[in-house]
Design a protein around this motif. Sequence first.
Motif, PDB file in Angstrom:
ATOM      1  N   MET A 269       0.833  -1.181   0.000  1.00 40.94           N
ATOM      2  CA  MET A 269       0.000   0.000   0.000  1.00 40.94           C
ATOM      3  C   MET A 269       0.879   1.247   0.000  1.00 40.94           C
ATOM      4  N   VAL A 270       0.560   2.199  -0.864  1.00 30.73           N
ATOM      5  CA  VAL A 270       1.343   3.420  -0.994  1.00 30.73           C
ATOM      6  C   VAL A 270       0.964   4.382   0.138  1.00 30.73           C
ATOM      7  N   GLU A 271       1.986   4.955   0.767  1.00 32.51           N
ATOM      8  CA  GLU A 271       1.746   5.916   1.854  1.00 32.51           C
ATOM      9  C   GLU A 271       1.221   7.232   1.281  1.00 32.51           C
ATOM     10  N   GLN A 272       0.172   7.755   1.886  1.00 30.52           N
ATOM     11  CA  GLN A 272      -0.411   9.042   1.471  1.00 30.52           C
ATOM     12  C   GLN A 272       0.524  10.168   1.908  1.00 30.52           C
ATOM     13  N   ARG A 273       0.941  10.976   0.978  1.00 34.31           N
ATOM     14  CA  ARG A 273       1.824  12.096   1.280  1.00 34.31           C
ATOM     15  C   ARG A 273       1.023  13.353   1.548  1.00 34.31           C
ATOM     16  N   TYR A 274       1.472  14.114   2.532  1.00 34.81           N
ATOM     17  CA  TYR A 274       0.863  15.407   2.816  1.00 34.81           C
ATOM     18  C   TYR A 274       1.321  16.382   1.726  1.00 34.81           C
ATOM     19  N   VAL A 275       0.419  17.238   1.275  1.00 36.66           N
ATOM     20  CA  VAL A 275       0.741  18.213   0.236  1.00 36.66           C
ATOM     21  C   VAL A 275       0.478  19.612   0.780  1.00 36.66           C
ATOM     22  N   ILE A 276       1.488  20.459   0.692  1.00 35.08           N
ATOM     23  CA  ILE A 276       1.328  21.857   1.088  1.00 35.08           C
ATOM     24  C   ILE A 276       0.617  22.568  -0.050  1.00 35.08           C
ATOM     25  N   ARG A 277      -0.579  23.065   0.235  1.00 39.49           N
ATOM     26  CA  ARG A 277      -1.355  23.760  -0.788  1.00 39.49           C
ATOM     27  C   ARG A 277      -0.820  25.178  -0.976  1.00 39.49           C
ATOM     28  N   GLN A 278      -1.128  25.760  -2.133  1.00 38.71           N
ATOM     29  CA  GLN A 278      -0.668  27.111  -2.443  1.00 38.71           C
ATOM     30  C   GLN A 278      -1.075  28.100  -1.348  1.00 38.71           C
ATOM     31  N   GLN A 279      -2.325  27.978  -0.861  1.00 34.04           N
ATOM     32  CA  GLN A 279      -2.796  28.924   0.157  1.00 34.04           C
ATOM     33  C   GLN A 279      -2.110  28.709   1.510  1.00 34.04           C
ATOM     34  N   ASP A 280      -1.424  27.579   1.691  1.00 36.84           N
ATOM     35  CA  ASP A 280      -0.713  27.302   2.938  1.00 36.84           C
ATOM     36  C   ASP A 280       0.789  27.544   2.824  1.00 36.84           C
ATOM     37  N   LYS A 281       1.245  27.901   1.632  1.00 38.84           N
ATOM     38  CA  LYS A 281       2.684  28.052   1.411  1.00 38.84           C
ATOM     39  C   LYS A 281       3.311  29.084   2.338  1.00 38.84           C
ATOM     40  N   ASN A 282       2.654  30.242   2.514  1.00 36.85           N
ATOM     41  CA  ASN A 282       3.235  31.285   3.365  1.00 36.85           C
ATOM     42  C   ASN A 282       3.377  30.824   4.810  1.00 36.85           C
ATOM     43  N   ALA A 283       2.385  30.113   5.304  1.00 39.20           N
ATOM     44  CA  ALA A 283       2.464  29.591   6.670  1.00 39.20           C
ATOM     45  C   ALA A 283       3.596  28.576   6.789  1.00 39.20           C
ATOM     46  N   ALA A 284       3.736  27.726   5.782  1.00 39.89           N
ATOM     47  CA  ALA A 284       4.799  26.721   5.796  1.00 39.89           C
ATOM     48  C   ALA A 284       6.170  27.380   5.757  1.00 39.89           C
ATOM     49  N   VAL A 285       6.332  28.341   4.867  1.00 42.51           N
ATOM     50  CA  VAL A 285       7.622  29.022   4.740  1.00 42.51           C
ATOM     51  C   VAL A 285       7.961  29.778   6.023  1.00 42.51           C
ATOM     52  N   SER A 286       6.979  30.434   6.599  1.00 37.52           N
ATOM     53  CA  SER A 286       7.198  31.158   7.849  1.00 37.52           C
ATOM     54  C   SER A 286       7.678  30.213   8.944  1.00 37.52           C
ATOM     55  N   TYR A 287       7.006  29.078   9.059  1.00 35.64           N
ATOM     56  CA  TYR A 287       7.394  28.098  10.067  1.00 35.64           C
ATOM     57  C   TYR A 287       8.796  27.552   9.793  1.00 35.64           C
ATOM     58  N   LEU A 288       9.052  27.160   8.552  1.00 35.94           N
ATOM     59  CA  LEU A 288      10.357  26.592   8.214  1.00 35.94           C
ATOM     60  C   LEU A 288      11.473  27.609   8.405  1.00 35.94           C
ATOM     61  N   ASP A 289      11.244  28.854   7.979  1.00 35.30           N
ATOM     62  CA  ASP A 289      12.251  29.908   8.188  1.00 35.30           C
ATOM     63  C   ASP A 289      12.591  30.042   9.665  1.00 35.30           C
ATOM     64  N   GLN A 290      11.548  30.058  10.486  1.00 41.11           N
ATOM     65  CA  GLN A 290      11.743  30.227  11.928  1.00 41.11           C
ATOM     66  C   GLN A 290      12.526  29.044  12.506  1.00 41.11           C
ATOM     67  N   GLN A 291      12.186  27.839  12.102  1.00 37.51           N
ATOM     68  CA  GLN A 291      12.878  26.649  12.615  1.00 37.51           C
ATOM     69  C   GLN A 291      14.344  26.622  12.185  1.00 37.51           C
ATOM     70  N   ILE A 292      14.585  26.904  10.932  1.00 40.37           N
ATOM     71  CA  ILE A 292      15.951  26.849  10.408  1.00 40.37           C
ATOM     72  C   ILE A 292      16.811  27.940  11.030  1.00 40.37           C
ATOM     73  N   THR A 293      16.237  29.117  11.231  1.00 36.25           N
ATOM     74  CA  THR A 293      16.985  30.235  11.814  1.00 36.25           C
ATOM     75  C   THR A 293      17.247  30.027  13.298  1.00 36.25           C
ATOM     76  N   SER A 294      16.230  29.605  14.041  1.00 38.40           N
ATOM     77  CA  SER A 294      16.371  29.516  15.496  1.00 38.40           C
ATOM     78  C   SER A 294      17.110  28.263  15.962  1.00 38.40           C
ATOM     79  N   ASN A 295      17.060  27.210  15.162  1.00 39.57           N
ATOM     80  CA  ASN A 295      17.711  25.964  15.553  1.00 39.57           C
ATOM     81  C   ASN A 295      18.407  25.364  14.338  1.00 39.57           C
TER      82      ASN A 295
END
Length: 146
Positions: free
Chosen positions: A1-27
């Motif tokens: 059985m193929v694992e279902q992958r989560y997909v970051i939607r276009q409308q969620d991209k800014n939230a994802a980038v904000s979170y990732l930027d914060q994680q990469i910068t702070s840690n």
Amino acid sequence: MVEQRYVIRQQDKNAAVSYLDQQITSNPQWLSLDDAKRSIAEREYRDAKFESISLNDWCWKWLDETRWAQLKNAIQSARDRIESQKYRPQLKTISLTHNAWQILTDLAKHDEATLSEVIIKRLGGEQLNSYDQPEKRRYININKSN
């Protein structure tokens, strides 16, 4: 059985980038303990973060299950904040003299209400017209003393 992958939607991209930027910068070690891998991941991230398709590809490549879960939670929290703001009344900021603030505060305590509720309840158009004459005179006298 193929694992279902989560997909970051276009409308969620800014939230994802904000979170990732914060994680990469702070840690810096959030991505990897290996300096060489982390350097490659950060370089690829800088190129990938501008489009949701390339960001998804980058996430599938570099994020483990735990970090994906953290990212999904951050995206859901951002969605929830946006959704709750849709139904919140629009707010305005005003300046009051201390005396005006004190009058509203006293009325709010008496009515067990917020300052906004006091203004709406006591000064709203329909409410002002429905005051009986003694109440109306009291309201006018309060305003004259200010």
